[in-house]
Design a protein around this motif. Structure first.
Motif, PDB file in Angstrom:
ATOM      1  N   VAL A 289      18.588  -8.899   1.529  1.00 16.30           N
ATOM      2  CA  VAL A 289      18.583  -9.850   0.408  1.00 16.30           C
ATOM      3  C   VAL A 289      19.896  -9.765  -0.357  1.00 16.30           C
ATOM      4  O   VAL A 289      20.532 -10.781  -0.672  1.00 16.30           O
ATOM      5  CB  VAL A 289      17.394  -9.581  -0.537  1.00 16.30           C
ATOM      6  N   GLY A 290      20.317  -8.547  -0.662  1.00 16.19           N
ATOM      7  CA  GLY A 290      21.551  -8.363  -1.417  1.00 16.19           C
ATOM      8  C   GLY A 290      22.770  -8.885  -0.678  1.00 16.19           C
ATOM      9  O   GLY A 290      23.625  -9.565  -1.264  1.00 16.19           O
ATOM     10  N   ILE A 291      22.853  -8.604   0.622  1.00 17.98           N
ATOM     11  CA  ILE A 291      24.022  -9.016   1.399  1.00 17.98           C
ATOM     12  C   ILE A 291      24.082 -10.531   1.545  1.00 17.98           C
ATOM     13  O   ILE A 291      25.135 -11.153   1.358  1.00 17.98           O
ATOM     14  CB  ILE A 291      24.010  -8.327   2.777  1.00 17.98           C
ATOM     15  N   PHE A 292      22.953 -11.164   1.853  1.00 19.56           N
ATOM     16  CA  PHE A 292      22.965 -12.617   2.034  1.00 19.56           C
ATOM     17  C   PHE A 292      23.168 -13.344   0.706  1.00 19.56           C
ATOM     18  O   PHE A 292      23.820 -14.397   0.661  1.00 19.56           O
ATOM     19  CB  PHE A 292      21.674 -13.080   2.710  1.00 19.56           C
ATOM     20  N   ALA A 293      22.617 -12.807  -0.377  1.00 17.58           N
ATOM     21  CA  ALA A 293      22.836 -13.427  -1.685  1.00 17.58           C
ATOM     22  C   ALA A 293      24.309 -13.337  -2.079  1.00 17.58           C
ATOM     23  O   ALA A 293      24.897 -14.310  -2.577  1.00 17.58           O
ATOM     24  CB  ALA A 293      21.955 -12.750  -2.736  1.00 17.58           C
ATOM     25  N   LEU A 294      24.915 -12.180  -1.849  1.00 19.92           N
ATOM     26  CA  LEU A 294      26.336 -12.007  -2.152  1.00 19.92           C
ATOM     27  C   LEU A 294      27.192 -12.935  -1.292  1.00 19.92           C
ATOM     28  O   LEU A 294      28.149 -13.556  -1.776  1.00 19.92           O
ATOM     29  CB  LEU A 294      26.732 -10.548  -1.915  1.00 19.92           C
ATOM     30  N   ALA A 295      26.824 -13.054  -0.018  1.00 18.20           N
ATOM     31  CA  ALA A 295      27.576 -13.929   0.884  1.00 18.20           C
ATOM     32  C   ALA A 295      27.426 -15.394   0.489  1.00 18.20           C
ATOM     33  O   ALA A 295      28.367 -16.185   0.634  1.00 18.20           O
ATOM     34  CB  ALA A 295      27.101 -13.725   2.319  1.00 18.20           C
ATOM     35  N   ALA A 296      26.249 -15.776  -0.013  1.00 15.15           N
ATOM     36  CA  ALA A 296      26.045 -17.159  -0.456  1.00 15.15           C
ATOM     37  C   ALA A 296      26.987 -17.501  -1.605  1.00 15.15           C
ATOM     38  O   ALA A 296      27.568 -18.593  -1.650  1.00 15.15           O
ATOM     39  CB  ALA A 296      24.591 -17.364  -0.875  1.00 15.15           C
ATOM     40  N   VAL A 297      27.144 -16.568  -2.529  1.00 15.59           N
ATOM     41  CA  VAL A 297      28.078 -16.782  -3.642  1.00 15.59           C
ATOM     42  C   VAL A 297      29.505 -16.896  -3.106  1.00 15.59           C
ATOM     43  O   VAL A 297      30.295 -17.742  -3.542  1.00 15.59           O
ATOM     44  CB  VAL A 297      27.974 -15.629  -4.662  1.00 15.59           C
ATOM     45  N   GLY A 298      29.836 -16.040  -2.120  1.00 18.93           N
ATOM     46  CA  GLY A 298      31.181 -16.061  -1.553  1.00 18.93           C
ATOM     47  C   GLY A 298      31.500 -17.367  -0.849  1.00 18.93           C
ATOM     48  O   GLY A 298      32.581 -17.941  -1.036  1.00 18.93           O
ATOM     49  N   THR A 299      30.564 -17.869  -0.027  1.00 22.50           N
ATOM     50  CA  THR A 299      30.825 -19.121   0.686  1.00 22.50           C
ATOM     51  C   THR A 299      30.797 -20.321  -0.259  1.00 22.50           C
ATOM     52  O   THR A 299      31.470 -21.325  -0.016  1.00 22.50           O
ATOM     53  CB  THR A 299      29.800 -19.330   1.813  1.00 22.50           C
ATOM     54  N   LEU A 300      30.031 -20.217  -1.347  1.00 22.89           N
ATOM     55  CA  LEU A 300      30.023 -21.297  -2.338  1.00 22.89           C
ATOM     56  C   LEU A 300      31.392 -21.433  -3.002  1.00 22.89           C
ATOM     57  O   LEU A 300      31.779 -22.526  -3.436  1.00 22.89           O
ATOM     58  CB  LEU A 300      28.948 -21.032  -3.390  1.00 22.89           C
ATOM     59  N   ALA A 301      32.132 -20.329  -3.054  1.00 24.09           N
ATOM     60  CA  ALA A 301      33.470 -20.364  -3.656  1.00 24.09           C
ATOM     61  C   ALA A 301      34.405 -21.297  -2.903  1.00 24.09           C
ATOM     62  O   ALA A 301      35.410 -21.755  -3.454  1.00 24.09           O
ATOM     63  CB  ALA A 301      34.056 -18.950  -3.693  1.00 24.09           C
ATOM     64  N   PHE A 302      34.077 -21.615  -1.646  1.00 19.51           N
ATOM     65  CA  PHE A 302      34.914 -22.531  -0.873  1.00 19.51           C
ATOM     66  C   PHE A 302      34.923 -23.929  -1.482  1.00 19.51           C
ATOM     67  O   PHE A 302      35.858 -24.704  -1.262  1.00 19.51           O
ATOM     68  CB  PHE A 302      34.413 -22.606   0.577  1.00 19.51           C
ATOM     69  N   LEU A 377      29.267 -25.520   2.810  1.00 20.76           N
ATOM     70  CA  LEU A 377      28.108 -25.752   1.948  1.00 20.76           C
ATOM     71  C   LEU A 377      26.813 -25.528   2.731  1.00 20.76           C
ATOM     72  O   LEU A 377      25.867 -24.908   2.218  1.00 20.76           O
ATOM     73  CB  LEU A 377      28.145 -27.173   1.384  1.00 20.76           C
ATOM     74  N   ALA A 378      26.766 -26.016   3.970  1.00 18.89           N
ATOM     75  CA  ALA A 378      25.594 -25.782   4.816  1.00 18.89           C
ATOM     76  C   ALA A 378      25.402 -24.289   5.064  1.00 18.89           C
ATOM     77  O   ALA A 378      24.267 -23.784   5.074  1.00 18.89           O
ATOM     78  CB  ALA A 378      25.750 -26.525   6.141  1.00 18.89           C
ATOM     79  N   THR A 379      26.506 -23.570   5.233  1.00 15.11           N
ATOM     80  CA  THR A 379      26.429 -22.118   5.418  1.00 15.11           C
ATOM     81  C   THR A 379      25.846 -21.445   4.184  1.00 15.11           C
ATOM     82  O   THR A 379      25.010 -20.538   4.286  1.00 15.11           O
ATOM     83  CB  THR A 379      27.828 -21.553   5.715  1.00 15.11           C
ATOM     84  N   THR A 380      26.266 -21.894   3.005  1.00 16.33           N
ATOM     85  CA  THR A 380      25.722 -21.346   1.760  1.00 16.33           C
ATOM     86  C   THR A 380      24.212 -21.546   1.695  1.00 16.33           C
ATOM     87  O   THR A 380      23.460 -20.619   1.350  1.00 16.33           O
ATOM     88  CB  THR A 380      26.385 -22.020   0.543  1.00 16.33           C
ATOM     89  N   LEU A 381      23.752 -22.746   2.034  1.00 21.30           N
ATOM     90  CA  LEU A 381      22.314 -23.037   1.998  1.00 21.30           C
ATOM     91  C   LEU A 381      21.552 -22.179   3.007  1.00 21.30           C
ATOM     92  O   LEU A 381      20.444 -21.701   2.720  1.00 21.30           O
ATOM     93  CB  LEU A 381      22.081 -24.521   2.276  1.00 21.30           C
ATOM     94  N   LEU A 382      22.133 -21.957   4.174  1.00 20.63           N
ATOM     95  CA  LEU A 382      21.487 -21.102   5.177  1.00 20.63           C
ATOM     96  C   LEU A 382      21.418 -19.655   4.703  1.00 20.63           C
ATOM     97  O   LEU A 382      20.428 -18.956   4.947  1.00 20.63           O
ATOM     98  CB  LEU A 382      22.239 -21.195   6.504  1.00 20.63           C
ATOM     99  N   PHE A 383      22.460 -19.195   4.019  1.00 22.60           N
ATOM    100  CA  PHE A 383      22.448 -17.835   3.485  1.00 22.60           C
ATOM    101  C   PHE A 383      21.382 -17.682   2.398  1.00 22.60           C
ATOM    102  O   PHE A 383      20.686 -16.667   2.337  1.00 22.60           O
ATOM    103  CB  PHE A 383      23.824 -17.476   2.921  1.00 22.60           C
ATOM    104  N   VAL A 384      21.262 -18.686   1.537  1.00 22.80           N
ATOM    105  CA  VAL A 384      20.231 -18.643   0.494  1.00 22.80           C
ATOM    106  C   VAL A 384      18.841 -18.630   1.122  1.00 22.80           C
ATOM    107  O   VAL A 384      17.958 -17.859   0.715  1.00 22.80           O
ATOM    108  CB  VAL A 384      20.382 -19.840  -0.464  1.00 22.80           C
ATOM    109  N   THR A 385      18.635 -19.477   2.129  1.00 20.83           N
ATOM    110  CA  THR A 385      17.347 -19.514   2.825  1.00 20.83           C
ATOM    111  C   THR A 385      17.038 -18.172   3.476  1.00 20.83           C
ATOM    112  O   THR A 385      15.900 -17.681   3.417  1.00 20.83           O
ATOM    113  CB  THR A 385      17.355 -20.621   3.896  1.00 20.83           C
TER     114      THR A 385
END
Length: 409
Positions: A289-302, A377-385
């Motif tokens: 959970v922690g890793i994917f949530a952190l990665a979602a924030v990172g990819t959203l920065a794009f 953006l699609a990657t961010t949504l997949l990470f959140v899911t």
């Protein structure tokens, strides 16, 4: 000295041999394609797309071969099984230039056969050995082992560049095969001397306990565990390809873009080591959970216009790429035991590989309609899911199948 340090100290030779084996495993050959793409184009008249399409053929072979490799891993002593497969990979690697000379479809066929026959070297065989030997340091040991594949992404391109200009294409693949035979094979031979037999022995301990594949298939934790690798598999192969073009579109110069792309490989290795360290201390679903949530924030920065956002997103993707298989391997042992690990992990890994084959077609549509921003953006949504699936899993994962000697929280 705590139990984790004692385990690592006692079994460092086995761990080192598994890491080197994975370095010169099936991951080594795809990393040769990028620096050799221009050579294939000039010598055989292939397009860049032709070269890229070789990877799905290897992936298709792996997807079909992994469940079979899993059965073998649960039945056959690891050392002869791995040594035989390394020798097979080495011989097939040396045959690749011959197949290229014969024609493009011969090359595609050989990549498929190579993926099928050597799928166990993608990580399955080595993680089963490490998972059976390590207990309190299991997470870090798995992460260190799987770092071998990340190191291949660093070593293989440098090796290809150094050899192809001086000795040609054939020498690259012959040299790769020789390194497998003269470096990986002897290290694995000596390092796995005391690797436990999956069925136990008459004089040693009995076969380790574990749920069968059929029993695991009736456990909802398996499907919650598979959701993140399925989601990440849909985008990972495409993201690796578009990192440099995405950075160039943001105004980053070519030299800096290449340097950032190398950070992807470094962050992959760091992701594996860091996630392994965390897995030995916290429940795996919470780590995920922690890793994917952190990665979602990172990819959203794009989505920001700054080049910094693209760099942050690249590093975030590398961290997830490093952590994902490590977490899946650890979860398989924790939830279902080591007894039928090969079968269960083989199927789980095949799901990830299958998703990575479908992903480029989906990514192509996203890039066509919305460019790099849409793909990220699609990657961010997949990470959140994925984080949400793991959050549900965290509530039901229960106690480990084989309780470790050190508590996790």
């Amino acid at each position: 000295m705590n139990s984790s340090s004692a385990e690592l100290r006692e079994n460092w030779g086995l761990l080192f041999s598994c890491t080197i084996g994975l370095l010169f495993g099936t991951a080594f050959l795809p990393y040769l394609l990028s620096p050799l793409a221009a050579v294939f184009t000039e010598k055989f008249g292939w397009t860049l797309s032709d070269v890229i399409r070789l990877m799905p053929f290897q992936a298709a072979g792996m997807m079909l071969g992994l469940p079979i490799a899993g059965v073998l891993a649960d039945r056959i002593a690891p050392r002869p099984l791995i040594l035989t497969t390394i020798a097979t990979l080495a011989v097939l690697s040396m045959c690749l230039p011959i197949a290229a000379q014969a024609g493009y479809w011969h090359m595609c066929t050989l990549f498929f056969v190579l993926g099928f026959l050597t799928s166990g070297l993608s990580g399955l065989y080595y993680t089963r050995v490490v998972g059976a030997v390590f207990n309190s340091a299991r997470g870090f040991a798995l992460g260190a082992t799987l770092s071998g594949a990340g190191l291949a992404g660093f070593v293989a391109p440098l090796y290809a560049h150094a050899v192809v200009d001086r000795f040609g294409l054939q020498a690259v693949y012959q040299g790769a095969g020789l390194m497998m035979l003269l470096v990986a094979l002897p290290i694995v031979f000596f390092g796995l001397t005391n690797a436990p037999h999956p069925r136990g022995s008459a004089t040693g301990p009995a076969r380790a306990a574990g749920l069968s594949l059929a029993e695991a298939a009736r456990d909802r934790r398996l499907y919650l565990m598979l959701a993140p690798p399925l989601a990440f598999g849909l985008v990972v192969s495409s993201l690796i390809v578009v990192i440099v073009p995405a950075l160039l579109d943001r105004g980053v110069d070519a030299g800096t873009a290449a340097m950032v792309a190398s950070l992807y490989g470094i962050s992959t290795v760091l992701g594996r080591l860091a996630s392994g360290w965390l897995l030995d201390r916290f429940r795996p679903a919470r780590v995920g959970v922690g890793i994917f949530a952190l990665a979602a924030v990172g990819t959203l920065a794009f989505q920001t216009d700054a080049a910094t956002g693209a760099i942050v997103a690249t590093i975030a993707i590398g961290l997830v790429n490093g952590a994902e298989i490590d977490i899946m391997s650890y979860m398989t042992i924790r939830y279902f035991g080591i007894g039928h690990y090969g079968r269960i992990f083989g199927v789980a890994y095949a799901v990830f590989v299958g998703a990575s084959m479908i992903g480029p077609f989906i990514a192509g549509g996203l890039l066509q309609h919305g460019g790099h921003a849409m793909l990220f953006l699609a990657t961010t949504l997949l990470f959140v899911t994925s984080a949400l699936f793991l959050l549900v899993l965290a509530g039901i994962e229960g106690e480990p199948f084989d309780a470790p000697s050190n508590p996790v929280h």
